[in-house]
Design a protein around this motif. Structure first.
Motif, PDB file in Angstrom:
ATOM      1  N   ALA A 154     -34.964 -59.539  36.294  1.00  0.00           N
ATOM      2  CA  ALA A 154     -34.897 -58.991  37.654  1.00  0.00           C
ATOM      3  C   ALA A 154     -34.290 -60.010  38.615  1.00  0.00           C
ATOM      4  O   ALA A 154     -33.421 -59.683  39.436  1.00  0.00           O
ATOM      5  N   LYS A 155     -34.709 -61.263  38.524  1.00  0.00           N
ATOM      6  CA  LYS A 155     -34.239 -62.329  39.409  1.00  0.00           C
ATOM      7  C   LYS A 155     -32.743 -62.569  39.252  1.00  0.00           C
ATOM      8  O   LYS A 155     -32.040 -62.902  40.216  1.00  0.00           O
ATOM      9  N   ASN A 156     -32.229 -62.399  38.042  1.00  0.00           N
ATOM     10  CA  ASN A 156     -30.821 -62.692  37.770  1.00  0.00           C
ATOM     11  C   ASN A 156     -29.941 -61.446  37.706  1.00  0.00           C
ATOM     12  O   ASN A 156     -28.801 -61.510  37.234  1.00  0.00           O
ATOM     13  N   GLY A 157     -30.456 -60.324  38.186  1.00  0.00           N
ATOM     14  CA  GLY A 157     -29.676 -59.108  38.246  1.00  0.00           C
ATOM     15  C   GLY A 157     -29.363 -58.511  36.889  1.00  0.00           C
ATOM     16  O   GLY A 157     -28.340 -57.844  36.714  1.00  0.00           O
ATOM     17  N   LEU A 158     -30.267 -58.738  35.931  1.00  0.00           N
ATOM     18  CA  LEU A 158     -30.050 -58.256  34.573  1.00  0.00           C
ATOM     19  C   LEU A 158     -31.038 -57.155  34.187  1.00  0.00           C
ATOM     20  O   LEU A 158     -31.109 -56.753  33.023  1.00  0.00           O
ATOM     21  N   GLY A 159     -31.793 -56.700  35.152  1.00  0.00           N
ATOM     22  CA  GLY A 159     -32.889 -55.788  34.867  1.00  0.00           C
ATOM     23  C   GLY A 159     -32.496 -54.468  34.239  1.00  0.00           C
ATOM     24  O   GLY A 159     -33.333 -53.831  33.587  1.00  0.00           O
ATOM     25  N   ASP A 160     -31.252 -54.031  34.439  1.00  0.00           N
ATOM     26  CA  ASP A 160     -30.826 -52.748  33.877  1.00  0.00           C
ATOM     27  C   ASP A 160     -30.179 -52.890  32.501  1.00  0.00           C
ATOM     28  O   ASP A 160     -29.763 -51.898  31.902  1.00  0.00           O
ATOM     29  N   LEU A 161     -30.097 -54.109  32.000  1.00  0.00           N
ATOM     30  CA  LEU A 161     -29.431 -54.346  30.715  1.00  0.00           C
ATOM     31  C   LEU A 161     -30.397 -54.180  29.549  1.00  0.00           C
ATOM     32  O   LEU A 161     -31.592 -54.439  29.672  1.00  0.00           O
ATOM     33  N   PRO A 162     -29.880 -53.771  28.395  1.00  0.00           N
ATOM     34  CA  PRO A 162     -30.736 -53.717  27.205  1.00  0.00           C
ATOM     35  C   PRO A 162     -31.140 -55.125  26.781  1.00  0.00           C
ATOM     36  O   PRO A 162     -30.399 -56.089  26.994  1.00  0.00           O
ATOM     37  N   VAL A 163     -32.315 -55.236  26.196  1.00  0.00           N
ATOM     38  CA  VAL A 163     -32.840 -56.530  25.757  1.00  0.00           C
ATOM     39  C   VAL A 163     -33.082 -56.491  24.258  1.00  0.00           C
ATOM     40  O   VAL A 163     -33.671 -55.538  23.734  1.00  0.00           O
TER      41      VAL A 163
END
Length: 380
Positions: A192-201
């Motif tokens: 969330a902090k690095n703007g990656l929250g919508d990416l698959p993990v």
């Protein structure tokens, strides 16, 4: 259950051992840039004329030099070409730009790819290992160790557009209790902090980290998980609904673990989980295997070490290790020959490659391309 052999990791900073009965200790590419519009023919002539003046030539020289220096300081590890060899993924990049920070009270190291990230990869180390193994030493991480197999995996992930996050376990090994929730919160807050929250993990864990990742996958949504040199930890209830596709990357020489792996793979498949198996086999120790796979280790030094292995009978007539690298007194043999000082700085790196060559229980990047291809298939 017998404890699995530890990976070739330097001792981590002192920390209390996990005593929970659920502890995992017992389980032991070229980017294409758009071309610029072509300049009219006369433009090149005008530029050439202007560069005939001494000041212009000097200015151009200084500009070019600055550009080279800037490139060398800013090119991320994912864009630096590694040496290649017949054994697979190889020597790691010389530069890296990770960030070291605390996330949720745990020490973490992470790096973003050169281009916008397309996915996130969480990596979990094994017992007596640490996140610093996944990045080479650099001004951004002077304490990083950069073990060759670990770094090759990180570099491969970055080249493919993964943002990579590694978190340290609280103790010598991962526990399967409160640390699972802590890692879940750390991944969610960091993305969330690095703007990656919508990416698959996706997640990858080796040995103790493999058990940990298998349990973490039951608590959060992963696109895929890679469980390396571990059969995973699923509990009596098995895999919950929605469990992600799972890859088991293991070394079949560990026959006992193979039996446990087969049981868990069967269980997962019966639950509707997609399962993939990859096997990492032993390698012959050649005169240049160590220098091929370890950055900066000299070919001559690699050959001298190999000669000792041959003379001492540590390898057979085909070059295969007779014993596990951990049970081979190679350090004493090198010291006896009088060049331990040259070798000592690479001892952990060499140990990892010897363990890999024996093919019993070690982090491996030999199947990295197959592994990442499989993960990428599940990102959409």
């Amino acid at each position: 259950m017998r404890s699995p052999p530890c990976q070739s990791c330097p001792n981590p900073p002192p920390s209390p051992l996990q005593r929970s009965r659920h502890s995992a200790k017992h389980m032991a590419g070229t980017t294409h840039r758009p071309s610029k519009p072509a300049k009219p023919p006369h433009a090149a002539r005008r530029l050439a004329l202007r560069l005939t003046t001494p000041l212009a030539s000097l200015a151009l020289l200084l500009f070019a030099t600055a550009g080279v220096l800037l490139y060398s300081k800013t090119t991320p590890s994912s864009q630096i070409v590694a040496r290649s060899n017949e054994s697979g993924t190889t020597a790691s990049p010389a530069l890296s730009f990770p960030t070291v920070e605390a996330i949720g009270g745990a020490r973490a190291i992470w790096e973003l790819p050169a281009a916008p990230a397309r996915a996130v990869l969480f990596v979990a180390h094994g017992c007596r290992c640490r996140p610093e193994n996944f990045w080479p030493p650099s001004p951004r991480c002077p304490g990083c160790v950069g073990l060759p197999e670990d770094v090759a995996l990180t570099a491969g992930a970055l080249r493919r557009g993964f943002a990579v996050l590694a978190v340290a376990s609280a103790g010598e090994c991962w526990s399967l209790g409160h640390e699972v929730g802590g890692a879940k919160r750390a991944i969610q807050s960091w993305t969330a902090k690095n703007g990656l929250g919508d990416l698959p993990v996706a997640a990858l864990g080796a040995s103790s980290g493999g058990y940990f990742v298998s349990r973490l996958a039951a608590e959060m949504s992963f696109a895929a998980v890679v469980i390396m040199i571990s059969e995973g930890a699923f509990g009596p209830a098995g895999a919950p609904a929605g469990y992600p596709p799972a890859m088991f990357l293991h070394m079949p020489k560990d026959r006992r673990r193979v039996a446990l792996l087969e049981r868990n793979m069967k269980m997962l498949r019966s639950s509707g989980v997609e399962v993939r198996e990859l096997r990492s086999l032993e390698l012959p120790l050649t005169p240049t295997l160590l220098s091929d796979r370890i950055p900066e280790l000299d070919h001559g030094l690699s050959e001298r070490i190999w000669k000792i292995f041959s003379e001492e009978g540590f390898i057979d007539e085909r070059g295969y290790m007779r014993k596990d690298g951990r049970a081979t007194p190679w350090k004493d043999a090198v010291a006896k020959r009088g060049f331990w000082e040259e070798v000592s700085r690479w001892s952990d790196h060499i140990q990892e490659e010897l363990n890999l060559a024996y093919g019993y229980h070690e982090m491996t990047s030999l199947q990295a391309d197959e592994m990442f291809n499989w993960i990428e298939k599940h990102l959409t």
